[in-house]
Every structure is written in C-alpha cells, then in structure tokens.
Write a protein that holds these residues in place. Structure first.
Motif, short mmCIF file in Angstrom:
data_model
loop_
_atom_site.label_atom_id
_atom_site.label_comp_id
_atom_site.label_asym_id
_atom_site.label_seq_id
_atom_site.Cartn_x
_atom_site.Cartn_y
_atom_site.Cartn_z
N PRO A 115 13.33 5.22 19.95
CA PRO A 115 12.06 5.22 20.18
C PRO A 115 11.42 5.88 21.35
CG PRO A 115 12.97 3.13 20.71
CD PRO A 115 14.10 4.05 20.31
N ARG A 116 10.28 6.16 21.54
CA ARG A 116 9.96 7.16 22.91
C ARG A 116 9.68 5.91 23.77
NH1 ARG A 116 10.51 12.27 23.34
NH2 ARG A 116 9.07 12.47 24.97
N VAL A 117 10.00 6.10 25.08
CA VAL A 117 10.12 5.25 26.07
C VAL A 117 8.84 5.53 26.93
CG1 VAL A 117 11.12 4.24 28.30
CG2 VAL A 117 12.49 4.93 26.16
N ASP A 118 8.01 4.40 27.31
CA ASP A 118 6.98 4.24 28.11
C ASP A 118 7.54 4.06 29.70
OD1 ASP A 118 4.71 3.98 29.66
OD2 ASP A 118 3.73 2.55 28.02
N LYS A 119 7.56 5.42 30.13
CA LYS A 119 8.34 5.41 31.49
C LYS A 119 7.49 4.61 32.66
CE LYS A 119 10.11 8.77 34.99
NZ LYS A 119 10.27 10.12 34.99
N ARG A 120 6.13 4.72 32.38
CA ARG A 120 5.30 3.90 33.68
C ARG A 120 5.47 2.40 33.33
NH1 ARG A 120 -0.75 6.42 34.37
NH2 ARG A 120 -0.40 5.89 31.98
N GLN A 121 5.62 1.83 32.12
CA GLN A 121 5.76 0.25 31.73
C GLN A 121 7.10 -0.01 32.38
OE1 GLN A 121 6.20 -0.33 27.53
NE2 GLN A 121 5.35 -2.50 27.84
N LEU A 122 8.06 0.92 32.27
CA LEU A 122 9.53 0.76 32.66
C LEU A 122 9.57 0.56 34.01
CD1 LEU A 122 12.43 0.02 32.00
CD2 LEU A 122 12.86 2.78 31.94
N LEU A 123 9.03 1.49 34.83
CA LEU A 123 9.22 1.40 36.50
C LEU A 123 8.18 0.22 36.85
CD1 LEU A 123 8.44 5.37 36.94
CD2 LEU A 123 10.40 3.91 38.17
N SER A 124 7.23 0.02 36.19
CA SER A 124 6.33 -0.89 36.83
C SER A 124 7.22 -2.43 36.56
CB SER A 124 4.98 -1.33 36.28
OG SER A 124 4.74 -2.28 35.19
#
Lengths: 499, 499
Positions: A14-23
């Motif tokens: 799946p594509r990763v939601d980088k902003r969500q992960l960082l937060s």
C-alpha cells in the motif's frame, strides 16, 4: 544496475501516508531519533551491495527495546513496511531500503550484556560488532567463532539475519551453529524468546528457522552466542598446483582423510598475482592455484595433522608445499587471502563478487566450467574462496563504462549461480539472497518449496510488512523470470501471491 | 496411566469412515500391506512409552515412496489423521496411535542408498537403524555421531522426528547438527527437499524446523546424514565425590576450562549401587556421586586432556580419580552407565524416567532440590544423566500396586520438569514432548510462543491431520492445565484453537 524501485512490489504494498506516520511517531515516541531530510537519508540508501540504491521513506534510530516495540506497533497499525538494518555491511542487499517503508537502524543497541565462562556464552545487543564479542571474551581465553571478512564492522544482529559465515566455518559452523538464544519482536511488537540457554529446546526449532531469515520474520533485540576456547596453536600450509583441478581434488582428499582444517582456502592464478602485487605475501605467482590450509588445536595434534596434510598435498600433485615458519609468515599468508578482493579490484575498474556453494566433489568440474563461461562472455574471472566447505566467491572483472559489459557480467554471474545449483549446490554460501539473488531462488527451489516458504512467512507476517521484496520470490516473479518449476501445469496457492 | 483416548481431541478431529478408507486403499494401492484385525494391531498400540496405549484404526506398511504419497493423498482427501512411526522406541509417546487415525509404519524403508567418503555423508531410507549407518561406514573409518541408547533398534527417521541425542551429543551435537538434507512428503503428498548437500542453503531453514517436529509437519522419506572420522583413541576417567553438589560443580569446571569431553556422565549413589550390583563395573559404592569423563581424539591430545581433567576433578574435591587402564575396563565403566536404567529397575517394581535439561551452572542447586522433592513425595529418585550438556534423567521409583504411588510419581515428575524450566532449562533433552509432556509445554512457553508454533503447524498442515495431540498443546489445553501465560487478559488467536 541502479535499481531505484522494485517494480515487483508495485500494487502489492500500500502507499504510505508519510504525514500520518510522522505524527504517530512524534506523539508516541517523542524522544526517538527520526531522520527524514534527504541529506540525512542519503547514507542509508544502500548496504554493502552498493549497486542497488533506494532512498528510504524515513530512518529510525531507536535506543531501547520498548521504542522498537512501539515502532513496530505503529507500522503494523498503519501498514507501513519495515526494513531492519545493523551495520549495513551485507553484500546481497538484504538491508536495501524501500521508498515506501521505514529503515529501522539497530546500531545503537551496542552493549555487551554478559560474558559467562562456565555457561560459555555471551549475551549481547544486536548492534554489537562481531569482533567486539571476541575481544570482550579474550580475557577469559574464549572467542566467538564465525568470522565474516567484515567482522570489524558487521553487527551480530545482521549476522543472525543473514546466517553469516567466514573462513573458519568449515570447522566451527555458520552463525546458526553458534547461537543459543535470540530475543525477537514480531511484526506486531510481541516479544518472543527463541532457543534456550541449554542445548536442546522443545517445540519447533524457531531459532534455526529465524536465523538467516533476512529480516522477514521479526526484529532481533538480543542475541546469546556460544563462545569457544581459543585454540592453543594455529599453523598454515601453502601448497602450489599447476592446475586448478588438481587443487580442487586435493581439497576433497584432505577432507576425506578425516582432517578438519580451521580454514581451507583456494586462489587461482589471477587472484594470486593480484594479491602478490598488492600485499607481497610471498605467493608463487606462476602457480595455477594455491591452497592455504590452517590447522588449529593443541600443539602435538596440529603437528601430526600438518605432516598428514603435507603428504596428501604432495600425493595430489602439489608442485610445492610450504609451512609458514613463524607467526609473521602465517599472518602474511592470510593477509594475501584476506585482501584478495581489493587486490583484484586494482586489476579492473569494476568487479562483481559472487557467492555460491557446491558439494566439494564438484569443485574440479565447476572450476573448469567457470573458465569456459569466462571465455564465452569474454570477461576475466578470479577465483578466491572457502574451498573446504565448497563456498565459492568468483570475482567477475568488468568495466561499467564499456557498453554492454555490466549486462554481460550480470548474465555471467547468473550462469555461474545456476551452474552451482545444477551440481547440487546453492546460490548462496554466506552472503544471503537479499535483493540481489531473488531471481536465482526460482532456479534453486520448485513451486512447492517456495510455497512452503510463503506459508512460513504468512505465519509470522501475514500482511508482508517485514522486508518485502527480499529473500523469497513471489511465484509470479519466478514465472516472469522463466525459471519456475510449474507443477501439474499450474502455480499452486495463488492466494499466497501477495508476498 | 493407561490413556486409551485423548479427550482433548474429542470434537476436534472428525470421525473417520473406516469402510470408505479401506476401500480407497484397496482400489488405489492393491499391493499395500494393511493390518486391520485387532490381534495384528496390538503390537503397534504403543511406542517406548508403554504406559500410554491406543489401538490404531489401521496399520499401513508401505514399501515404496509412491505408496506413502498415495496414502497421504487418500488420507488428506478423506480427512483421516496420520501418525508416522519408525521403530517405535521413542520414550515420550510421539508415535502413540490414534483410535481414529492410521499408523504409517516406515520400517520397511531400510536401505542404505549411498556412503560417500569424500562428501562425508550417508544417504539412507528413514527405516534404517541408527547403528546400521555407523556399521556401514566403518570400513571407511567414518561413523554417524548421535548415539541414543536405543541405537541398535531406533530408526533414523524417528531420530529426525525427535531430534534424538545420546552420550556423545555434548561434543558432536544433536541429530539436527548432523543432518545435511531430508526428503519429506507433505500432508498432501507433495515431495519437498529440505537442506542441501552443501553447508548452507538459502531461504528459511526448513531442515532445522522439520528436525524434532515430531511428525507434525510431514513424513520423512530419505535422510542424508553427515559422517565423522572415527577418533583415534578414547580414554575414560572415573571420579568419585562425597556430595552430588561437588560432582555437579566439577562438571562446570571441566567445561569452563575449555575441554570438550566426548561424554561426561553422572550417577548418584542410588544409581551407582544399583549398577554395581547388576554389572560389577567396579564403581565405588560408597560415593555420593561419580562422574565418567570420556576424552577422545588423537593420542597425544587425549593424553594431555586426561591430565588436565584429573587435576580439575581433584581441585573440585574428588575423593578418587581412576583412569580406565585398558579397553576392557573402559568398556566396563560404560557398561555400568549404559545399564543403569534396567539396574535401577531391579530396585523397584516400577520406575518413571524423566528427561529435562538445565543450564550446567544450575546443576548443584537442581540436584539439591530434587533430593528435597524426593523427601516431600516420599519416593526414591535415582539420578543418571548426561551431565556435560545438562540433560538430566531422574528415575522416580514407585510401586504402581500401592494406592496413590503412581499419581505421586507423576506429580513429582511434573514438579521436576517445572524446576528445570524455572532455572532456565527445558522439559526435554532428547526424548521429545510427544504425548507425555504436552502439559509441561504450557509451563515452558507463553501464549505468544505457542501461537507461533500453531501458525507454523498451520502453514504445513492446516487441517491438523499429522500426529494431532502431540508436541504442541492447544491454548485451550494450557488454560485447563492452569499454566497458561495469558497475555493482556486474553488468549490470542482463538481461530488457531483447532490444533
């Protein structure tokens, strides 16, 4: 050969939601070191197989097991792929990052927790360097046997992941033979203890299963290794031969005589001349091949074995047999061997180091076939390897600036590995499969065997988040590669295709 | 202790339509030997753990791999459980039949296929007896190292299934350390090759995973074992001690000194007297404990080690140290040890042989605790064991005709195994878990670890047809047994409960 993204993972991960992960990382792990700027990520874009490079999404540098646990839980929740990495010295791209995954760097786990002489073990964190264990055990006259060439830098966690070998594995075994216990975290962050402090452990042998699994089944957080008493003495014999076949046959004769050398290494003429030019080890530069045979143990035993090995070498047709006269000469003999790779590197702008294993009896024939392939592809091949256990490291010399040479080198490498498989050997001796040799796995195993691997992977990591795209090819990839052993006309278990 | 049916399998395994099964076997395998009359089944109702007995539904005696393949396919199609068995010498009930399952007897696969001196391996069928391999290799001065006491009768297929050990495992490792390759059939009759003729093999280490899996992952059809050169000489030292603690501590000192004996065995006073009465081995009958230490290798090496071990034994407080003066005395020293079980059997109407492993450093403390438990349960316990690798075989003496003694013996046995676990050891050293110690697995492993085992089982045998009810307990069973480590207040993965 610069692979920026593995097309086989497209549409699978799946594509990763980088902003969500960082937060999520920031909220749950405020004191975790997270690298995300491109200049900080750059040093992590490859491991020892530098021809393959990918910038990771993020680099995480935890210091405590609880942090690793939280990272895995977050990644599992958000379905983010995780590639774990130790010192990054691996030669098959096992720690190659993913554009859409985090790189979990374990190098800060560098504490030796316990050295126990009576139990004869060392308990260490995964980021501890291989050589550091032997150094710490030296005052007790003990050492850790597996010794990859990179032992000054490589970490024990990476050794476990790749089931690392070394010059002394013929006598003392691979990493898997020198482990008592590992603590791991599963993809969901659950802590498991595999193996035991004692010799046997009931249930399935998950310790052995995990060793060499290349980061696909879990993340190592602690390792308990066996320590061995240091041998009293070590002697080295150097034998010269006028053909590589004779040298190969001599290896078989030594083993068949019931002698187990500490190390038994072979170099062919190209490697001998390169090493001699570079190191001045005192090698006979006209020899077609040399063998270096180290015998270690107690004084009298080593003395007897030296005499027996000398006799065998002479009967096998050695043109010269020399015993290193003192420690300085012994070290010099080994220095030539240990620097053979950089020495060959001086002969050619580029070289490609292979790693295949063959049954010892096949040595003479395979060396002949490699010479033929070398002529066919018009590329020089130097042979330097752990002859005693049949672990070959042919070095293919090429010039990447000449059109077509890189491709020819890759093709020749593939042919050599397939040759290893065809004589009953395997496509890796000690460097692992990683990203590099994933296509050759299709030649090594049939569909049923690969399916068994996929089922194991699914048992530990059903979503395929741990180091996807390494070690075990999808059946789809094998079908494309054209080497799939199709059984009864169909690919089994299409539902397992997602790995 | 006669268990006629495992109540935990009720409602889990389907009822089998015996008529349908017989007719399928007859149609597809007209020349297969099938036993179905009660008098023919009787000899197969137990293995070496004769306290547990169950009559199998049918006994099948195939002679060719294709027959085994067809049997597995038929059983898979009809959902019939399969218990594979070799010579039936196992001591933990691993080959205990199922009332609703077939017993697949592999003893007709008794051919040695290849002995290869240069490759130093033997390729054999699974029904070949352990000792027969060494006998066949003897003309080449080679042997197969693992030597269970039953080696004259036990088969190599069973050795693989149980990861068998023996007196020499301290130095030469368990079965898993002496295998190169096995051919297996999966529950669906697919042929898989695990391991390789060469040292390393890429992919997950399924060979090690399979070894010791007690028939739950597949059926062995061919085994390639490593052969070792026979040691030139072997010497035995006998040391007497006035306390078991001192003998236990001496074991640790020998190992910590960097000496690896071929065998290092311990017997306590009860075992010494029983063996001496029976065999007249020349043991000191007043000693609280004796150690037998065998040193093997080349002459001069063994000579030096004997001197060092003698010194260590004296420093550890031995009251007497004797070197067997000739081969006859050496054989006599070992005869006492090897016949210790039947010798102890003469002291008591019944005895129960335990098999637990502990870290060497825990030896003195555990021996003390066993003595305390012996007093608490008012049952004598003789200690005879592989001291060097911490593999204990306490023999609990009881009289099944005295009310309550059998139950007390079982309880005491359970307490001893839990004691092993509590000091970091394990509930089995070399006899396996089988049916006997399935409850103690709940004390050995937590829910996450058992879940990993279940997932592995599911990967190979999703319907749970291979040897159900052995080796790996269900979480449900552990919850009932009361030893389940419940995590976060709940049992994980209830969907895996079917095993």
């Amino acid at each position: 050969m610069n692979i920026l993204y593995d097309e086989h993972l497209d549409g699978v991960l799946p594509r990763v939601d980088k902003r969500q992960l960082l937060s999520a990382l920031e909220v749950e792990l405020p004191d975790l070191t997270v690298l995300s700027r491109s200049e900080d990520l750059r040093p992590y874009e490859c491991d020892g197989l530098s021809a393959y490079r990918t910038m990771p999404l993020l680099v995480l540098l935890p210091e405590r097991v609880e942090q690793v646990q939280s990272i895995l839980r977050i990644c599992h929740r958000l379905q983010v792929p995780v590639v774990a990495r130790g010192s990054g010295t691996g030669l098959s791209g096992g720690a190659l990052p993913l554009e859409q995954g985090v790189l979990l760097v374990m190098s800060r786990f560098n504490r030796i927790l316990e050295i126990n002489a009576q139990g004869r073990y060392a308990r260490v964190q995964p980021g501890v360097r291989n050589l550091a264990i032997s150094q710490a055990a030296a005052p007790l006259n003990l050492y850790y046997a597996p010794d990859p060439s990179s032992q000054i830098a490589c970490s024990i966690g990476g050794n476990v992941a790749e089931n690392a070998g070394g010059v002394h594995c013929l006598k003392y075994g691979l990493t898997v033979h020198n482990l008592l216990q590992v603590e791991i975290l599963t993809v969901e962050g659950e802590k498991l203890t595999l193996g035991a402090e004692s010799l046997d452990c009931p249930g399935f042998d998950l310790l052995a299963l995990f060793t060499g699994s290349e980061g696909m089944l879990g993340v190592v957080t602690e390792v308990t290794v066996k320590l061995l008493p240091k041998p009293q003495v070590a002697k080295v014999l150097l034998a010269a031969f006028d053909s590589v076949e004779k040298a190969g046959a001599a290896v078989g004769s030594i083993i068949a005589a019931g002698i187990i050398p500490g190390g038994l290494e072979m170099m062919d003429n190209l490697a001998i001349r390169a090493a001699e030019d570079f190191i001045h080890a005192g090698y006979p530069v006209d020899a077609a091949a040399i063998l270096l045979c180290e015998l270690d143990g107690v004084e009298s035993d080593v003395h007897d074995d030296c005499a027996r090995v000398r006799q065998i070498l002479i009967e096998a047709g050695a043109t010269e047999v020399r015993l290193a006269q003192d420690e300085a000469e012994r070290v010099r003999f080994w220095a030539g061997r240990k620097n053979a790779f950089p020495a060959v590197g001086r002969l050619s702008p580029d070289y490609y180091c292979m790693d295949g294993t063959i049954p010892r009896r096949a040595l003479p024939g395979v060396l002949n076939s490699i010479a033929e392939l070398s002529r066919e592809y018009e590329l020089r091949v130097a042979n330097v390897f752990h002859a005693g256990d049949g672990n070959m490291h042919p070095l293919i010399l090429f010039d990447a600036n000449r059109p077509g040479e890189l491709e020819r080198a890759e093709q020749l490498g593939g042919r050599i590995l397939e040759l290893c498989v065809s004589v009953g050997g395997s496509i890796t001796g000690e460097h692992g499969v990683g990203r590099e040799k994933i296509n050759q796995m299709c030649a090594q195993f049939n569909a049923e065997e690969l399916t068994a691997f996929h089922a194991i992977k699914a048992a530990f990591d059903p979503a395929g988040l741990l180091n996807p795209g390494k070690n075990i090819p999808t059946l789809h990839r094998c079908a494309e590669f054209g080497a799939m052993h199709v059984h009864h006309g169909q690919l089994p278990f299409p539902e397992l295709e997602r790995f």
